[in-house]
Design a protein around this motif. Structure first.
Motif, short mmCIF file in Angstrom:
data_model
loop_
_atom_site.label_atom_id
_atom_site.label_comp_id
_atom_site.label_asym_id
_atom_site.label_seq_id
_atom_site.Cartn_x
_atom_site.Cartn_y
_atom_site.Cartn_z
N ASP A 91 0.83 -1.20 0.00
CA ASP A 91 0.00 0.00 0.00
C ASP A 91 0.87 1.26 0.00
OD1 ASP A 91 -2.11 -1.69 0.05
OD2 ASP A 91 -2.41 -1.57 2.22
N ASN A 92 0.20 2.40 -0.15
CA ASN A 92 0.88 3.70 -0.11
C ASN A 92 1.76 3.84 1.11
OD1 ASN A 92 -0.24 4.85 -2.38
ND2 ASN A 92 -2.13 5.31 -1.24
N GLY A 93 2.97 4.31 0.89
CA GLY A 93 3.81 4.66 2.03
C GLY A 93 4.32 3.50 2.85
N THR A 94 4.33 2.30 2.27
CA THR A 94 4.82 1.15 3.04
C THR A 94 6.33 0.97 2.90
OG1 THR A 94 4.09 -0.21 1.20
CG2 THR A 94 2.72 -0.24 3.18
N GLY A 95 6.98 1.77 2.04
CA GLY A 95 8.44 1.69 1.92
C GLY A 95 8.91 0.94 0.67
N LYS A 96 8.09 0.97 -0.39
CA LYS A 96 8.46 0.23 -1.60
C LYS A 96 9.73 0.79 -2.22
CE LYS A 96 4.35 0.84 -3.47
NZ LYS A 96 3.69 1.45 -2.31
N GLU A 97 9.84 2.13 -2.19
CA GLU A 97 11.03 2.73 -2.81
C GLU A 97 12.28 2.40 -2.00
OE1 GLU A 97 10.53 6.68 -4.18
OE2 GLU A 97 12.68 6.91 -4.57
N ILE A 98 12.16 2.43 -0.69
CA ILE A 98 13.32 2.06 0.14
C ILE A 98 13.71 0.62 -0.15
CG2 ILE A 98 14.18 1.72 2.48
CD1 ILE A 98 12.56 3.83 3.48
N ALA A 99 12.71 -0.24 -0.29
CA ALA A 99 13.00 -1.65 -0.55
C ALA A 99 13.77 -1.78 -1.87
CB ALA A 99 11.70 -2.45 -0.60
N LEU A 137 12.26 6.67 15.96
CA LEU A 137 13.36 6.98 15.04
C LEU A 137 13.11 8.31 14.31
CD1 LEU A 137 14.03 3.47 13.44
CD2 LEU A 137 15.50 4.72 15.04
N PHE A 138 11.86 8.48 13.85
CA PHE A 138 11.53 9.73 13.15
C PHE A 138 11.68 10.91 14.10
CE2 PHE A 138 8.64 6.99 10.34
CZ PHE A 138 9.66 6.81 9.41
N GLU A 139 11.25 10.69 15.34
CA GLU A 139 11.34 11.76 16.32
C GLU A 139 12.80 12.14 16.57
OE1 GLU A 139 9.78 10.76 20.15
OE2 GLU A 139 10.28 12.73 20.96
N VAL A 167 3.76 4.18 6.69
CA VAL A 167 4.92 4.80 7.34
C VAL A 167 5.02 6.30 7.02
CG1 VAL A 167 7.40 4.63 7.69
CG2 VAL A 167 6.09 2.58 7.16
N ARG A 168 4.62 6.66 5.82
CA ARG A 168 4.67 8.08 5.47
C ARG A 168 3.75 8.89 6.39
NH1 ARG A 168 3.50 7.93 0.43
NH2 ARG A 168 5.61 8.00 -0.38
N GLU A 169 2.56 8.35 6.63
CA GLU A 169 1.62 9.03 7.52
C GLU A 169 2.19 9.13 8.93
OE1 GLU A 169 -2.22 7.17 7.89
OE2 GLU A 169 -3.00 8.79 9.14
N1 LIG Z 1 10.68 0.66 7.21
C1 LIG Z 1 10.94 1.96 7.08
N2 LIG Z 1 11.92 2.52 7.79
C2 LIG Z 1 12.17 3.83 7.70
N3 LIG Z 1 11.50 4.67 6.91
C3 LIG Z 1 10.53 4.19 6.17
C4 LIG Z 1 10.19 2.80 6.19
N4 LIG Z 1 9.20 2.60 5.34
C5 LIG Z 1 8.90 3.79 4.80
N5 LIG Z 1 9.69 4.76 5.29
C6 LIG Z 1 9.61 6.20 4.97
O1 LIG Z 1 8.28 6.46 4.62
C7 LIG Z 1 8.18 7.24 3.45
C8 LIG Z 1 7.48 6.48 2.36
O2 LIG Z 1 8.31 5.43 1.90
P1 LIG Z 1 8.39 5.03 0.34
O3 LIG Z 1 8.40 6.26 -0.50
O4 LIG Z 1 9.50 4.07 0.18
O5 LIG Z 1 6.99 4.30 0.23
P2 LIG Z 1 6.21 3.78 -1.04
O6 LIG Z 1 5.69 2.45 -0.68
O7 LIG Z 1 7.08 3.88 -2.24
O8 LIG Z 1 5.01 4.82 -1.11
P3 LIG Z 1 4.04 5.19 -2.37
O9 LIG Z 1 3.18 3.98 -2.63
O10 LIG Z 1 3.25 6.32 -1.86
O11 LIG Z 1 4.93 5.50 -3.51
C9 LIG Z 1 9.59 7.61 3.10
O12 LIG Z 1 9.88 8.85 3.67
C10 LIG Z 1 10.43 6.55 3.73
O13 LIG Z 1 11.68 7.06 4.06
#
Ligand SMILES: Nc1ncnc2c1ncn2[C@@H]1O[C@H](COP(=O)(O)OP(=O)(O)OP(=O)(O)O)[C@@H](O)[C@H]1O
Ligand SMILES: [Mg+2]
Length: 475
Positions: free
Chosen positions: A175-183, A330-332, A363-365
């Motif tokens: 889903d949105n903001g779950t960290g796909k790009e980081i992965a 961590l964010f804090e 995670v973004r939220e």
């Molecule tokens: N496990 C995690 N640890 C630390 N930061 C995270 C983690 N997962 C997500 N984030 C942070 O949350 C934000 C959203 O992550 P990311 O852009 O990778 O999500 P996404 O799945 O690609 O979202 P979207 O579907 O909206 O494109 C980023 O700022 C990222 O740094």
């Protein structure tokens, strides 16, 4: 790869002897791979097909001469370094060649030393430029490590570790903001291609008419506005990693093209007829439900199965349990260090509400929430009533009908009800009592129209004591 001895070097020269001696030096002594062409025309074809790392180009050639070939190469492949060679070297030609974009100029007869020096210098430059771009790709704001140690995220990290060093294409869903790009960056950073480029394309952000040109490049004049030829992301990412983000937003036409590259590892630029061969590892990501997209005819099933060599699914934040609090911390810390906020003190009520909340933006939220809370309540205790309405909305209809909310607006009822219901989920008695007390006092205070003396009388405690209590509870 230019980092080790192995670069692919094209020699364009009509003299057999020159090609032979360069090949001897570069291939046998230096361990590079040498491609050869006798004419500029042939050389251009090889460049288009093989995308070498470096070109040696003779100035005097039968047919198209070296200077014309140089300007063609620079127009189509501005990044490709060219070393000019000439037996009739004079300073004007050398200057003109450099001005036209040549990287170096060597005179015949070729000296072994000069050649090796020029090649190493040029490859080093290419390597630095790539490393630079790579650093930009992996640094920036985006981390390359998923934080968290809940079982579901540990599982994902284990999968990343296993798939990263392979060449397998990966499809990341979540889903949105779950960290796909980081992965995706994490796979890249742990892969054997981490010295080459990580090129990211957001398929949803590029207008439909431009996406093909963006991915495959175009020739000059391919469409209105195509004043110069441009290489696309697939070409740029050659030998590296291409991150196709939001792949569910690609048109069926683009999907068909991608499928062909995947099968044949080659493509043509828009408006071009030359076939280009590339070696790219694709990591794709989407937040769409691909089964649904396929069923609705919006996504090709064959492409899905091709991309889905290794599926990686990121769990929603809600499913990561205590990671919610760990990530919040961590964010804090991050914001505290970066912007000098004073830390928040999370009340037990706030903690419980955070654990119970759905986090639709994941995670973004959470990160945005922590930032907002720091701005508003830096250095103070963060209590249930400070949380946004949606987080207190564990509203329980049974509770709501059982409580004496008559005469209050629906919004007030909802707020009170959800606060009480969140307080009910607290396990620690002292923390729960505090939360109940806080909701109760605010409710009664509003009944007394904010008049503290009247409230003190109503609930039967001394006014100064009540005053202190209200202050302590942040009411
Ligand atoms: N496990 C995690 N640890 C630390 N930061 C995270 C983690 N997962 C997500 N984030 C942070 O949350 C934000 C959203 O992550 P990311 O852009 O990778 O999500 P996404 O799945 O690609 O979202 P979207 O579907 O909206 O494109 C980023 O700022 C990222 O740094
Ligand atoms: Mg994303």
């Amino acid at each position: 790869m230019v980092e080790t001895a192995k670069a692919r070097i094209l020699i364009i020269d009509d003299e057999d002897g020159i090609r032979l001696s360069l090949k001897g030096i570069l291939e046998e002594d230096e361990g590079h791979i040498v491609l050869e062409a006798e004419t500029a025309e042939e050389g251009l074809e090889i460049i288009a097909r093989e995308l070498p790392d470096l070109v040696f180009l003779d100035i005097w050639l039968p047919g198209m001469d070296g200077m014309d070939a140089l300007s063609k190469i620079k127009e189509r492949y501005p990044q490709l370094p060219v070393i000019m060679i000439s037996g009739h070297g004079n300073i004007e030609i050398a200057v003109a060649a450099i001005r036209e974009g040549a990287h170096d100029f060597i005179e015949k007869p070729l000296s072994l030393e000069k050649i090796i020096l020029a090649v190493n210098r040029t490859l080093e430059f290419v390597l630095l430029r790539r490393e630079n771009a790579t650093l930009r790709a992996i640094q920036g704001d985006a981390p390359v490590e998923l934080d968290g140690n809940s079982p579901s995220i540990m599982e994902v990290k284990g999968q990343i570790e296993r798939v990263a060093p392979t060449e397998a294409w990966v499809l990341i869903t979540g889903d949105n903001g779950t960290g796909k790009e980081i992965a995706a960056r994490s796979i890249y950073a742990q892969s054997n291609r981490n010295k080459e480029l990580f090129v990211a394309v957001n398929c949803a952000a590029i207008p439909e008419e431009l996406i093909e040109s963006e991915l495959f490049g175009h020739e000059k004049g391919a469409f209105t506005g195509a004043d110069t030829a441009r290489s696309g992301k697939f070409e740029l990412a050659n030998q590296g990693t291409l991150f196709l983000d939001e792949i569910g937003d690609m048109s069926l036409k683009t999907q068909a093209k991608i499928l062909r590259i995947l099968q044949e590892r080659e493509f043509e630029r828009v408006g071009g007829s030359q076939t280009i061969r590339v070696d790219v590892r694709v990591i794709a990501a989407t937040n769409k439900n691909m089964e649904e997209e396929i069923a609705a005819g919006r996504f090709r099933e064959d492409l899905y199965y091709r991309l889905n060599v290794f599926p990686l699914r990121l769990p929603p934040l809600k499913k990561r349990g205590q990671d919610i609090l760990l990530l919040a911390g961590l964010f804090e810390n991050n914001l505290v260090t970066k912007h000098g906020f004073k830390p928040l003190i999370l009340s037990e009520g706030a903690r419980q509400a955070m654990l119970a909340y759905e986090w639709p933006g994941n995670v973004r939220e959470l990160r945005n929430f922590i930032e907002r809370m720091l701005i508003l309540h830096s250095g103070k205790e963060l209590r249930l009533e400070h949380l946004p309405q949606e987080m207190r909305n564990g509203a329980n209809p049974v509770l709501s009908s059982a409580l004496p909310f008559s005469g209050k607006s629906e919004a007030t009822c909802n707020t009170m009800c959800s606060e009480l219901s969140s307080a009910l989920s607290i396990n620690d008695l002292r923390a729960a009592r505090q939360e109940f007390e806080s909701v109760y006092l605010r409710m009664k205070l509003s009944e007394c129209n904010g008049n503290i003396s009247r409230l003190a009388e109503l609930i039967g405690i001394e006014r100064s004591h009540l005053s202190r209590k209200l202050k302590a509870l942040g009411v």
